[in-house]
Scaffold this motif. Structure first.
Motif, PDB file in Angstrom:
ATOM      1  N   LEU A  39      14.478  10.593  -2.139  1.00  0.00           N
ATOM      2  CA  LEU A  39      14.854  11.783  -1.374  1.00  0.00           C
ATOM      3  C   LEU A  39      16.124  11.546  -0.575  1.00  0.00           C
ATOM      4  O   LEU A  39      17.019  12.402  -0.533  1.00  0.00           O
ATOM      5  N   ILE A  40      16.216  10.359   0.064  1.00  0.00           N
ATOM      6  CA  ILE A  40      17.413  10.051   0.839  1.00  0.00           C
ATOM      7  C   ILE A  40      18.637   9.985  -0.072  1.00  0.00           C
ATOM      8  O   ILE A  40      19.714  10.501   0.259  1.00  0.00           O
ATOM      9  N   SER A  41      18.463   9.368  -1.241  1.00  0.00           N
ATOM     10  CA  SER A  41      19.572   9.286  -2.199  1.00  0.00           C
ATOM     11  C   SER A  41      20.004  10.677  -2.648  1.00  0.00           C
ATOM     12  O   SER A  41      21.203  10.966  -2.768  1.00  0.00           O
TER      13      SER A  41
ATOM     14  N   LEU B 261       7.402   4.855  -0.168  1.00  0.00           N
ATOM     15  CA  LEU B 261       8.732   4.335   0.145  1.00  0.00           C
ATOM     16  C   LEU B 261       9.721   4.646  -0.975  1.00  0.00           C
ATOM     17  O   LEU B 261      10.880   4.987  -0.717  1.00  0.00           O
ATOM     18  N   THR B 262       9.253   4.528  -2.222  1.00  0.00           N
ATOM     19  CA  THR B 262      10.123   4.869  -3.356  1.00  0.00           C
ATOM     20  C   THR B 262      10.528   6.329  -3.307  1.00  0.00           C
ATOM     21  O   THR B 262      11.695   6.690  -3.538  1.00  0.00           O
ATOM     22  N   LEU B 263       9.547   7.202  -2.997  1.00  0.00           N
ATOM     23  CA  LEU B 263       9.842   8.630  -2.893  1.00  0.00           C
ATOM     24  C   LEU B 263      10.835   8.908  -1.774  1.00  0.00           C
ATOM     25  O   LEU B 263      11.763   9.714  -1.942  1.00  0.00           O
TER      26      LEU B 263
ATOM     27  N   GLU C 191       0.802  -1.217   0.000  1.00  0.00           N
ATOM     28  CA  GLU C 191       0.000   0.000   0.000  1.00  0.00           C
ATOM     29  C   GLU C 191       0.838   1.271   0.000  1.00  0.00           C
ATOM     30  O   GLU C 191       0.332   2.333  -0.353  1.00  0.00           O
ATOM     31  N   ASN C 192       2.102   1.168   0.389  1.00  0.00           N
ATOM     32  CA  ASN C 192       2.920   2.375   0.534  1.00  0.00           C
ATOM     33  C   ASN C 192       4.173   2.346  -0.322  1.00  0.00           C
ATOM     34  O   ASN C 192       5.122   3.077  -0.037  1.00  0.00           O
ATOM     35  N   TRP C 193       4.166   1.529  -1.390  1.00  0.00           N
ATOM     36  CA  TRP C 193       5.395   1.415  -2.179  1.00  0.00           C
ATOM     37  C   TRP C 193       5.767   2.732  -2.856  1.00  0.00           C
ATOM     38  O   TRP C 193       6.952   3.059  -3.013  1.00  0.00           O
TER      39      TRP C 193
END
Length: 741
Positions: free
Chosen positions: A631-633, A625-627, A620-622
Motif C-alpha cells: 500500500l505504501i509503495s 506487513l507485506t500488505l 505472525e503479522n508478515w
C-alpha cells in the motif's frame, strides 16, 4: 449548480446516501447506540448547506443538535436543566487532559460521541466541497466501496444490498458531476432539457447493469475463501456469542453452545503487576445443558469501592498469604466487568473514569463483578488494584470429605452443583465411576479425573475441534469420539464427570496468567505480565464442605493453580499431574541486590525478550506487513505520478518567506528543474536567453526573460540591487503556478 434547485438537492441527497453507508455497519458491529441521532444530524447538516445558511448560524444549529443528542444519550436530566451541561463541561475538561497525556483509554463515552459528531460534521463539509466546488466524488465513492466490501469479507456485516445501493448512487452522482464539469468548461447555460437528455441514458444504463448483475448466474469462486475462520455464519464467529463454529478466541458472556475451532488472537486485554503469575476469573456457570453452560438465575447486589467483595471462596480458618495486584486494561477490552484472582477480598480505586460515586454490581450466582460509574451506567474498569488471599491447603484437609452429608451441605446447593442433563448418555456416568473406582474421598476422585486427561489418548487442539450435532452431547462427543479439543472441552468434561459421581463442581471462565513482560520497578520483586485474547481460559472448581471452592486444571499444558502442603506424606493418588514449566504460583527466589535486579530486568526486557517478541511479531503479522508495504509503495507511486499537481506548491512554500537576495540563484535553478518536469526541456547548447524566449512564447508572457536577465547579472557579478528577489518573486511564483498540471 450552486442554486437551490432540484438537481442540487438531488446531489446533496445522494451525497448523504453515500455517507450513510459508512454508518450502517456501526450499529451492528459496535456497541454504538442512538445511531438515528447521527443520521438525523447528517440530514440537518446537508440541509443547511443546501439552504445556504450563513456559516455562523450553520455552526450554531449543528452545535445545538450535538448538545441535544448528547443530553438524550447520556444524561437523565432534561436539556434545559443546566446541571447536566455543568457535568458535561467538567467531563470535557477531564477528557482534554486525557488527550494531552495520551491516555486514550480514559476517554468517556459522551466525549467519544462528541468527537464522532465533529467527524461527521467534517465529512459533510468535505462532501459539500467535492460536490459543489470541485464537481468530483470518485475518490469518496471508491473508498466507500472498499469500506463495505472489506467489512463484508472480514466481519459478520452483510453488504450485498449495500454494494448495489452504493453503485447506483455513486454512478448517478458521477454522471451528474460530469455534466456540470462539461457545462462549466464549455461555458454553457444551464438548461433543464439538456440535463434530462444527459441523465436519462445514464440512469437507464445503470438500471440495466444492476438488473443484469442481479439476475445473471454467478460462477463459483476460482479460489477458496482466504479467511474461512474470520468469516463465520451470523454471529458464530464472535467470541462468546454462543454459536458453535469458528470463534475468535477471547472473553465472551454467552457459553450456551460450545464447540468448533477458534482463531488465536494476539490483541492485548490487560496487564497486571503482582508477585507472580495468577489465573484471573471473570465468572462461573452452574447449569450444563448438553451443548454448553448457562447460569441458573441471577442474584445481584451492589457494594462500593474499598469495601470487602461479597465473594467467599474458602473459610477464614485456612492458612493464607496476602497478595496485591495492579491491573491496567487495554483499549481492546470492552466489557464493564472486572477480572480478579481466586480469593479476592477488595477492589481498590486507582484511576477510574469518574471521580466519585463508583460502585460495583456483583451477580453472586455467577460471581461476575460489574463496574458502574457515578451516573449508574456500566463503564469499563481501566485501572484498578485488587487485594486477594492465596490459600494453602493441606493433604489432610483435602481428603477429609468422603461422601455427601445433608447436615453439612444444603440439599439445594448440592443439587445445583451436581446437576447434569436428563439426556446425558449413560456411558459418561459409567466412565466417571470407572475412573474414580478405588478412591475413597472427593479430593482423590477429583485428582484422578483431572489426571485422566493427561494421557496420550487426549489431544489439545484448537482447529480440528468438532461441533456437536442436534442430538449429540458436547461432553460425550469429546470423551468417546473426537478426544480433541481445548480448555472448554477439558474443563466441561471434568465438571460433568465429577457431577456424575456426586461431587459438586462448577465451570469457571476467565484468563490464564499471560506472558511475562518485565520486572516491576523498585525493590518489591514484582513482575509485570500481559494477558491477551488468546489467554482466555476455562477450568473447574470443586466444592469441599470444610474448604470451600478449590480450583482444578484438567487442560493439557496448564498447571493446577493451587498450593498444597503435603508435609512429609505423599498424595494417595499415584496419578499426580507434573506441573509444566509455566506455573501459576510464583516460586520464592532468594533476595537480590536492587541494582542487580534492575540490570537483569534491562537485559532480559530490552535485549532477549524484545528480540523474541520482534520475531514473533514478524512471524505472525508478515501478511499484514507485506500488505502495508504494498500500500505504501502504491501510494508513493501514485504521488510520484501526479507530482505535477502538488510539487509546485511545496516549491512555492519553500521560498514563500525567504526575502534575501541570495535566494535568487537557488530559486532560478529550481524554476529550471520545474519547467523541465513540466515538459519545457532546455535543449543541449541552448543559451539561457534563448530558452527564456522559448518559455515566454509558450506561456505568452515576458516573465522568464526578465528573471533570466536578473539571474545572469547575479551569476556573473554576484551582486544584485537590494530588494531584487522581493521585487521579482511574484514573477517567479507566476511561472511556478503555470506549471501546475
Amino acid at each position: 449548480m450552486t442554486k437551490r434547485d432540484f438537481p442540487t438537492f438531488l446531489l446533496y441527497f445522494l451525497g448523504f446516501m453515500l455517507l450513510w453507508e459508512w454508518l450502517r455497519p456501526v450499529e451492528e458491529l459496535t456497541k454504538t447506540n442512538g445511531i438515528e441521532m447521527f443520521i438525523g444530524f447528517l440530514l440537518v447538516s446537508f440541509g443547511l448547506f443546501f439552504l445556504k445558511i450563513k456559516w455562523f448560524w450553520h455552526g450554531l444549529i449543528n452545535l445545538l443538535i450535538i448538545l441535544i443528542s448528547i443530553n438524550r444519550l447520556y444524561f437523565d436530566e432534561g436539556f434545559f436543566h443546566f446541571q447536566w451541561l455543568k457535568d458535561f463541561s467538567s467531563d470535557l475538561i477531564h477528557n482534554i487532559g486525557y488527550i494531552a497525556s495520551r491516555d486514550w483509554n480514559e476517554l468517556s463515552n459522551d466525549f467519544r460521541s462528541l468527537l464522532f459528531f465533529i467527524l461527521l460534521w467534517l465529512m459533510v463539509y468535505l462532501i459539500h466541497y467535492w460536490l459543489i466546488k470541485r464537481s468530483r466524488i470518485f475518490i469518496f465513492f471508491f473508498l466507500t466501496l472498499v469500506y463495505i466490501t472489506v467489512l463484508d469479507t472480514f466481519t459478520t456485516y452483510s453488504a450485498k444490498t449495500a454494494i448495489v445501493r452504493t453503485v447506483i448512487v455513486g454512478f448517478t452522482v458521477m454522471g451528474m458531476l460530469t455534466y456540470y464539469r462539461m457545462q462549466h468548461k464549455e461555458k454553457l447555460h444551464n438548461q433543464p432539457a439538456a440535463f434530462k437528455k444527459w441523465m436519462v441514458p445514464i440512469l437507464g444504463m445503470i438500471a440495466i447493469s444492476v438488473l443484469f448483475g442481479i439476475m445473471t448466474p454467478k460462477a463459483a469462486p476460482l479460489w477458496p475463501d482466504p479467511v474461512p475462520y474470520l468469516k463465520a455464519t451470523g454471529k458464530k464467529g464472535e467470541a462468546g456469542s454462543g454459536g458453535a463454529g469458528p470463534h475468535r478466541v477471547g472473553y465472551g458472556t454467552n457459553d450456551a453452545a460450545l464447540g468448533g475451532p477458534f482463531i488465536a488472537d494476539n490483541k492485548p486485554v490487560f496487564k497486571y503487576e503482582a508477585s507472580g503469575k495468577f489465573y484471573w476469573k471473570m465468572e462461573t456457570k452452574d447449569t450444563y445443558t448438553g451443548k454448553g453452560w448457562i447460569p441458573s438465575g441471577a442474584a445481584t447486589i451492589t457494594y462500593e469501592q474499598d469495601e470487602s467483595v461479597p465473594i467467599v471462596a474458602f473459610p477464614s480458618t485456612l492458612k493464607i498469604s496476602k497478595e496485591t495486584a495492579i491491573v491496567k486494561t487495554n483499549g481492546n477490552y470492552q466489557y464493564p466487568y472486572l477480572m480478579y484472582p481466586f480469593g479476592i477480598k477488595k477492589v481498590l480505586k486507582i484511576s477510574p473514569i469518574d471521580p466519585d460515586g463508583n460502585v460495583f454490581l456483583i451477580d453472586k450466582n455467577i460471581e461476575r463483578i460489574g463496574y458502574y460509574n457515578h451516573k449508574q451506567r456500566p463503564s469499563i474498569p481501566w485501572t484498578f488494584a485488587v487485594e486477594f488471599e492465596v490459600p494453602e491447603y493441606t493433604e489432610t484437609e483435602l481428603k477429609a470429605t468422603t461422601e455427601y452429608n445433608s447436615a453439612v451441605l444444603a440439599p439445594e446447593f448440592y443439587k445445583r452443583y451436581t446437576q447434569v442433563p436428563d439426556k446425558l448418555p449413560d456411558r459418561v456416568r459409567v466412565l466417571a465411576e470407572k475412573i474414580t473406582a478405588g478412591e475413597t474421598n472427593w479430593y482423590d476422585k477429583a485428582k484422578v479425573v483431572e489426571s485422566y486427561f493427561s494421557s496420550n489418548e487426549y489431544t489439545y487442539d484448537q482447529k480440528n475441534v468438532a461441533v456437536p450435532g442436534k442430538n449429540i452431547d458436547y461432553v460425550d462427543q469429546f470423551l468417546f469420539e473426537t478426544k480433541k479439543g481445548y480448555c472448554d472441552n477439558f474443563s466441561s468434561s471434568m465438571a460433568v464427570l465429577l457431577r456424575s459421581v456426586g461431587i459438586p463442581t462448577r465451570w469457571v471462565k476467565g484468563f490464564n496468567g499471560g506472558e511475562f513482560v518485565k520486572f516491576g520497578e523498585g525493590t518489591s520483586g514484582t513482575q509485570i505480565f500481559e494477558v491477551k485474547n488468546k489467554n482466555a481460559h476455562s477450568w473447574v472448581e470443586v466444592y469441599f464442605p470444610n474448604l470451600g471452592w478449590v480450583p482444578f486444571e484438567p487442560t493439557k499444558g496448564f498447571s493446577n493453580p493451587i498450593d498444597i502442603d503435603f508435609g512429609t506424606e505423599q498424595p494417595s493418588s499415584g496419578n499426580q499431574t507434573p506441573a509444566p514449566s509455566s506455573v501459576n504460583k510464583p516460586v520464592q527466589k532468594p533476595e537480590r541486590d536492587p541494582e542487580a535486579t534492575k540490570i537483569q530486568s534491562e537485559k532480559s526486557a530490552d535485549v532477549s525478550n524484545n528480540w523474541r517478541m520482534t520475531q514473533i511479531f514478524f512471524k505472525e503479522n508478515w501478511k499484514l506487513l507485506t500488505l502495508i508495504i504494498i500500500l505504501i509503495s502504491a501510494i508513493v507511486t501514485a504521488l510520484y505520478r501526479v507530482r505535477g499537481k502538488w510539487l509546485p506548491y511545496l516549491i512555492l512554500l519553500r521560498f514563500r518567506f525567504n526575502r534575501q537576495d541570495e535566494a535568487y540563484g537557488t530559486a532560478y535553478l529550481v524554476l529550471l528543474q520545474q519547467l523541465e518536469r513540466y515538459g519545457l526541456k532546455r535543449k543541449d547548447h541552448q543559451t539561457l536567453r534563448n530558452y527564456a524566449i522559448y518559455v515566454d512564447q509558450f506561456f505568452s508572457s515576458r516573465e522568464m526573460t526578465r528573471l533570466t536577465s536578473r539571474y545572469e547579472q547575479f551569476l556573473y557579478s554576484r551582486n544584485l540591487p537590494e530588494g531584487s528577489w522581493k521585487e521579482d518573486r511574484k514573477l517567479w511564483e507566476n511561472l511556478i503556478k503555470k506549471t501546475i498540471a
